[in-house]
Design a protein around this motif. Structure first.
Motif, mmCIF file in Angstrom:
data_model
loop_
_atom_site.group_PDB
_atom_site.id
_atom_site.type_symbol
_atom_site.label_atom_id
_atom_site.label_comp_id
_atom_site.label_asym_id
_atom_site.label_seq_id
_atom_site.Cartn_x
_atom_site.Cartn_y
_atom_site.Cartn_z
ATOM 1 N N ARG A 173 0.829 -1.207 0.000
ATOM 2 C CA ARG A 173 0.000 0.000 0.000
ATOM 3 C C ARG A 173 0.861 1.254 0.000
ATOM 4 N NH1 ARG A 173 -3.257 -0.828 5.041
ATOM 5 N NH2 ARG A 173 -3.885 1.326 4.704
ATOM 6 N N ALA A 174 1.999 1.193 0.701
ATOM 7 C CA ALA A 174 2.917 2.336 0.692
ATOM 8 C C ALA A 174 3.396 2.613 -0.722
ATOM 9 C CB ALA A 174 4.099 2.070 1.616
ATOM 10 N N ARG A 175 3.749 1.560 -1.440
ATOM 11 C CA ARG A 175 4.228 1.747 -2.804
ATOM 12 C C ARG A 175 3.128 2.261 -3.728
ATOM 13 N NH1 ARG A 175 8.538 -2.701 -4.848
ATOM 14 N NH2 ARG A 175 8.250 -1.380 -6.684
ATOM 15 N N GLU A 176 1.901 1.891 -3.479
ATOM 16 C CA GLU A 176 0.795 2.418 -4.278
ATOM 17 C C GLU A 176 0.671 3.926 -4.086
ATOM 18 O OE1 GLU A 176 -2.524 0.146 -2.935
ATOM 19 O OE2 GLU A 176 -2.027 -1.623 -4.151
ATOM 20 N N ILE A 177 0.807 4.371 -2.844
ATOM 21 C CA ILE A 177 0.755 5.805 -2.563
ATOM 22 C C ILE A 177 1.930 6.522 -3.219
ATOM 23 C CG2 ILE A 177 0.986 7.548 -0.731
ATOM 24 C CD1 ILE A 177 -0.560 5.624 1.094
ATOM 25 N N LEU A 178 3.114 5.963 -3.089
ATOM 26 C CA LEU A 178 4.304 6.575 -3.664
ATOM 27 C C LEU A 178 4.220 6.631 -5.185
ATOM 28 C CD1 LEU A 178 6.879 4.887 -1.287
ATOM 29 C CD2 LEU A 178 6.287 7.324 -1.321
ATOM 30 N N ASP A 179 3.629 5.611 -5.802
ATOM 31 C CA ASP A 179 3.434 5.627 -7.250
ATOM 32 C C ASP A 179 2.501 6.765 -7.659
ATOM 33 O OD1 ASP A 179 5.085 3.475 -7.649
ATOM 34 O OD2 ASP A 179 3.481 2.005 -7.887
ATOM 35 N N LYS A 180 1.459 6.996 -6.864
ATOM 36 C CA LYS A 180 0.540 8.089 -7.171
ATOM 37 C C LYS A 180 1.235 9.439 -7.041
ATOM 38 C CE LYS A 180 -3.802 5.777 -5.942
ATOM 39 N NZ LYS A 180 -4.990 5.802 -5.051
ATOM 40 N N ILE A 181 2.045 9.592 -6.005
ATOM 41 C CA ILE A 181 2.792 10.841 -5.838
ATOM 42 C C ILE A 181 3.724 11.059 -7.026
ATOM 43 C CG2 ILE A 181 4.501 12.051 -4.427
ATOM 44 C CD1 ILE A 181 3.361 10.530 -2.003
ATOM 45 N N ALA A 182 4.362 9.988 -7.466
ATOM 46 C CA ALA A 182 5.282 10.085 -8.597
ATOM 47 C C ALA A 182 4.584 10.585 -9.856
ATOM 48 C CB ALA A 182 5.922 8.717 -8.871
ATOM 49 N N GLY A 183 3.292 10.356 -9.941
ATOM 50 C CA GLY A 183 2.539 10.794 -11.103
ATOM 51 C C GLY A 183 2.146 12.254 -11.077
ATOM 52 N N ASP A 184 2.389 12.925 -9.956
ATOM 53 C CA ASP A 184 2.018 14.347 -9.851
ATOM 54 C C ASP A 184 3.065 15.052 -9.007
ATOM 55 O OD1 ASP A 184 0.632 16.700 -10.049
ATOM 56 O OD2 ASP A 184 -0.848 16.193 -8.519
ATOM 57 N N ILE A 185 4.307 14.958 -9.421
ATOM 58 C CA ILE A 185 5.437 15.371 -8.604
ATOM 59 C C ILE A 185 5.822 16.838 -8.787
ATOM 60 C CG2 ILE A 185 7.438 14.966 -10.129
ATOM 61 C CD1 ILE A 185 7.000 13.377 -6.661
ATOM 62 N N ASN A 186 5.276 17.499 -9.807
ATOM 63 C CA ASN A 186 5.760 18.832 -10.176
ATOM 64 C C ASN A 186 5.585 19.889 -9.090
ATOM 65 O OD1 ASN A 186 6.640 17.973 -12.685
ATOM 66 N ND2 ASN A 186 4.690 18.407 -13.689
ATOM 67 N N GLY A 187 4.521 19.798 -8.297
ATOM 68 C CA GLY A 187 4.277 20.837 -7.297
ATOM 69 C C GLY A 187 4.821 20.527 -5.919
ATOM 70 N N ILE A 188 5.599 19.473 -5.791
ATOM 71 C CA ILE A 188 6.042 19.041 -4.468
ATOM 72 C C ILE A 188 7.200 19.903 -3.964
ATOM 73 C CG2 ILE A 188 7.769 17.358 -5.249
ATOM 74 C CD1 ILE A 188 6.636 15.452 -3.061
ATOM 75 N N ALA A 189 7.206 20.202 -2.679
ATOM 76 C CA ALA A 189 8.287 20.978 -2.063
ATOM 77 C C ALA A 189 9.550 20.125 -1.988
ATOM 78 C CB ALA A 189 7.877 21.428 -0.667
ATOM 79 N N PRO A 190 10.729 20.754 -2.033
ATOM 80 C CA PRO A 190 11.987 19.987 -1.997
ATOM 81 C C PRO A 190 12.085 19.036 -0.804
ATOM 82 C CG PRO A 190 12.433 22.249 -2.610
ATOM 83 C CD PRO A 190 10.978 22.196 -2.240
ATOM 84 N N LEU A 191 11.661 19.480 0.376
ATOM 85 C CA LEU A 191 11.755 18.626 1.554
ATOM 86 C C LEU A 191 10.846 17.412 1.425
ATOM 87 C CD1 LEU A 191 12.879 18.074 4.359
ATOM 88 C CD2 LEU A 191 11.108 19.574 5.305
ATOM 89 N N ASP A 192 9.635 17.628 0.909
ATOM 90 C CA ASP A 192 8.719 16.505 0.717
ATOM 91 C C ASP A 192 9.209 15.581 -0.392
ATOM 92 O OD1 ASP A 192 7.038 17.334 2.731
ATOM 93 O OD2 ASP A 192 5.752 18.492 1.400
ATOM 94 N N TYR A 193 9.844 16.159 -1.416
ATOM 95 C CA TYR A 193 10.396 15.333 -2.481
ATOM 96 C C TYR A 193 11.523 14.459 -1.943
ATOM 97 C CZ TYR A 193 12.527 13.987 -6.937
ATOM 98 O OH TYR A 193 13.038 13.261 -7.990
ATOM 99 N N TYR A 194 12.345 15.055 -1.103
ATOM 100 C CA TYR A 194 13.413 14.280 -0.457
ATOM 101 C C TYR A 194 12.805 13.120 0.341
ATOM 102 C CZ TYR A 194 16.926 12.986 2.967
ATOM 103 O OH TYR A 194 17.781 12.258 3.755
ATOM 104 N N SER A 195 11.788 13.410 1.121
ATOM 105 C CA SER A 195 11.142 12.367 1.926
ATOM 106 C C SER A 195 10.516 11.300 1.034
ATOM 107 C CB SER A 195 10.073 12.985 2.830
ATOM 108 O OG SER A 195 10.649 13.882 3.763
ATOM 109 N N PHE A 196 9.943 11.727 -0.075
ATOM 110 C CA PHE A 196 9.376 10.792 -1.050
ATOM 111 C C PHE A 196 10.448 9.828 -1.564
ATOM 112 C CE2 PHE A 196 9.390 10.277 -5.710
ATOM 113 C CZ PHE A 196 8.366 9.359 -5.861
#
Length: 242
Positions: A173-196
């Motif tokens: 389930r974690a990987r499913e969430i991470l896959d979804k984030i990967a599909g809309d990564i353009n607006g993510i903050a650097p710190l959250d991207y690092y955590s991702f």
């Protein structure tokens, strides 16, 4: 091999961008604040206690909301735990509690995120099972209500990776969430991207995909170099690659 993995990551993120879209960042104003960025940089690149405290004092001396100050204290607690200065971590935890208790004019998302961060910080410092369970429950509920917030989604992925199966943990389930984030990564903050990236690396390690994990760790450490979890993940990868 790593170059191939990096290429695959780039292709994955590009291809998935047409599949998912919805994520937002309600904390974007803080993620664009130069003083906050300097504070995070000093912490996440371990520039030394003096540099961290100087950045902290500058940030806290300016006008910021109690929610924003509470979030800054959260990072200070984790920093001092990471460098094994638990007395200082306790001081900043008490400050985080004070700011949290002073929050009056905040959205439901902001107040509940501050509450979840506070429980997480206390668990990180004390290791108390009750605080771990509280943090787990608060983040689970937050994700149910705000699944499209970058910060919440990434933290939920971490929760699913860390939590035992009996407490609802699930790398799948974690990987499913991470896959979804990967599909809309353009607006993510650097710190959250690092955590991702770190969360993704952890998930790959759990699934014994060690080369992919190493590639994500390399990408993460190109942003921030200091994270006590990264060496442990690399050790697990090294064992798996033997």
């Amino acid at each position: 091999m790593k170059n191939k993995i990096f290429f695959l990551i780039a292709v994955l993120l590009t291809c998935m961008s047409v599949v998912f879209a919805a994520y937002t960042d309600s904390f974007s104003s803080q993620s664009r604040d130069p003083l906050f960025l300097v504070l995070i940089d000093s912490i996440k690149n371990n520039r030394g206690v003096g540099a961290v405290e100087e950045a902290y004092e500058k940030y806290m001396s300016e006008e910021h909301s109690d929610v924003e100050k509470s979030r800054a204290e959260y990072h200070m607690v984790r920093y001092y735990v990471d460098i094994d200065e638990k007395n200082m971590a306790q001081i900043h935890l008490e400050r985080e509690k004070d700011f949290f208790n002073s929050i009056t004019d905040a959205s439901d998302l902001e107040k509940r995120t501050a509450e979840a961060d506070l429980a997480s910080a206390e668990y990180y410092l004390t290791g108390k099972l009750s605080k771990g369970m509280e943090s787990n429950s608060l983040m689970k509920d937050l994700y149910e209500d705000y699944p499209d917030e970058y910060y919440i989604a990434v933290q939920e992925a971490f929760r699913l990776i860390y939590a035992p199966r009996i407490a609802g943990g699930s790398v799948k389930r974690a990987r499913e969430i991470l896959d979804k984030i990967a599909g809309d990564i353009n607006g993510i903050a650097p710190l959250d991207y690092y955590s991702f990236l770190v969360a993704s690396a952890m998930a790959f390690t759990k699934d014994k995909e060690y080369y992919a994990s190493e590639a994500y760790l390399d990408a993460a450490q190109a942003i921030y170099s200091f994270d006590v979890a990264v060496p442990d993940i690399r050790k697990d990868n090294a064992k798996g690659l033997r």
